[in-house]
Design an enzyme around this catalytic site. Structure first.
Site, PDB file in Angstrom:
ATOM      1  N   SER A  23      23.257  75.687  85.726  1.00 48.70           N
ATOM      2  CA  SER A  23      22.316  74.595  85.491  1.00 48.70           C
ATOM      3  C   SER A  23      22.581  73.440  86.453  1.00 48.70           C
ATOM      4  O   SER A  23      22.554  73.617  87.658  1.00 48.70           O
ATOM      5  CB  SER A  23      22.395  74.167  84.023  1.00 48.70           C
ATOM      6  OG  SER A  23      21.267  73.397  83.664  1.00 48.70           O
ATOM      7  N   ASP A  49      18.013  78.797  81.947  1.00 55.06           N
ATOM      8  CA  ASP A  49      19.243  78.033  82.147  1.00 55.06           C
ATOM      9  C   ASP A  49      20.511  78.889  82.067  1.00 55.06           C
ATOM     10  O   ASP A  49      20.760  79.563  81.072  1.00 55.06           O
ATOM     11  CB  ASP A  49      19.298  76.950  81.070  1.00 55.06           C
ATOM     12  CG  ASP A  49      20.216  75.810  81.436  1.00 55.06           C
ATOM     13  OD1 ASP A  49      21.319  76.086  81.928  1.00 55.06           O
ATOM     14  OD2 ASP A  49      19.822  74.651  81.225  1.00 55.06           O
TER      15      ASP A  49
END
Length: 348
Positions: free
Chosen positions: A70, A188
């Site tokens: 991320s 993510d």
């Protein structure tokens, strides 16, 4: 009478044997340790990675490989592309206010897969990186994303464009639409690997690993009563406050107990457990702390960068202790390696 040729070779063989004492692979020559850097997920908190990188650069700590999930993937990829700590801070400063951030938001017309597409963020990154692939980065960089089709974490292939890989790794589940890439759908990386220490150990041969965790620990959440993390919010004291909360409970999907809030809390529960396990196997753990924070708080970039710098400066004596040359044939002993305890609001 001609002497046997081996008579002439003996002196040279003796010299050759003597030289091998210094150059032979089985000798006890010391080599500098190979150090890896792990950068966690964390939204705006991930800007603390910039401060950590600045301190490592200034201290001359060599990093052989980086892995990020991320926001850790975002910052790590830019650094791996050759942008130094100052340049990273300059890029962070482009988000000078909320209006600038809003320009990067591209709402989905029909939010059946997510509220945001994320294409503008990818194009913003392409302004800096162009069509560079992971294999073309100046530093070894691994980017982690969560493959929805296989329900597992995945290190994206080296021929993947960096901007596309970061886009996939940063697609917050429930907020951003999954990213189609290489025939799969990704979200993510922090959903499956919020702090991928063990993954980096498997991917490359390293002597030590420094991990930077910008997410709050279970102790931080419990002792600091962070409103932005899974502790029930306190009831407002005023009538106006209670009225406002009642209205938000009806219309705000992020309000306490509503669908996106419940999803966030479930995800955080898994992340905290994984981060606790992964932190324990890092050789040095850096844990910047900044109390209340929202994932989109990018315009307060200086706050996070300074927190990252401060935490890394505190860890420098332990990081420098890792720099002692390692003799060939001797492996590093993690159990004897120093660890820096997490620094949170309940600690001095």
């Amino acid at each position: 009478m001609r002497l046997p040729s081996n008579k002439f070779c003996l002196p040279w063989l003796a010299v050759d044997s003597w030289l091998h004492r210094f150059v032979d692979g089985s000798s006890d020559v010391a080599a500098p340790p190979r150090i890896g850097l792990v950068l966690s997920c964390g939204g705006a908190r991930g800007l603390a990675h910039v401060g950590a990188i600045q301190v490592l650069e200034n201290a001359g700590i060599p990093i052989a490989a980086i892995i990020g999930s991320s926001m850790g993937a975002y910052v790590g990829a830019l650094w791996a592309a050759g942008i130094n700590g100052k340049g990273l801070a300059d890029l962070a400063a482009e988000m000078k206010d909320r209006r600038t951030l809003l320009r990067l938001i591209d709402p989905a017309l029909l939010p059946t897969k997510g509220f945001l597409r994320g294409d503008k963020v990818r194009k913003h990154l392409e302004r800096t990186l162009g069509d560079m692939t992971l294999a073309q980065l100046h530093r070894k960089m691994f980017i982690v994303a969560t493959n929805l089709d296989t329900v597992s974490s995945e290190v994206l292939p080296a021929d993947t464009p960096v901007a596309a890989a970061v886009h996939a790794s940063c697609a917050i589940p429930g907020i951003c639409a999954p990213v189609p890439l290489n025939g799969s759908h990704y979200v993510d990386g922090g959903a499956a690997q919020p702090l991928p220490v063990s993954l980096l150990k498997k991917l490359t041969n390293l002597d030590y690993i420094i991990a930077v965790n910008v997410m709050p620990t279970a102790n931080d959440i419990a002792s600091c009563r962070l409103k932005s993390f899974p502790m029930p919010p306190e009831a407002p004291e005023t009538v106006l406050g209670r009225t406002w909360d009642a209205v938000m409970q009806k219309v705000n999907l992020f309000a306490y107990g509503n669908v996106l809030d419940t999803f966030k809390r479930c995800l955080t529960t898994a992340q905290v457990r994984l981060m606790t396990e992964e932190s324990a196997i890092a050789d040095v753990l850096i844990h910047p702390f900044f109390g209340e924070s929202k994932w989109h708080d990018f315009h307060n970039f200086n706050r996070y960068i300074e927190a990252g710098r401060h935490a890394t400066e505190e860890a420098l004596p332990l990081i420098r202790a890792l720099m002692a040359p390692i003799k060939k044939g001797r492996t590093s002993n993690h159990e004897n390696s120093p660890l820096i305890p997490a620094v949170g609001c309940g600690q001095t």
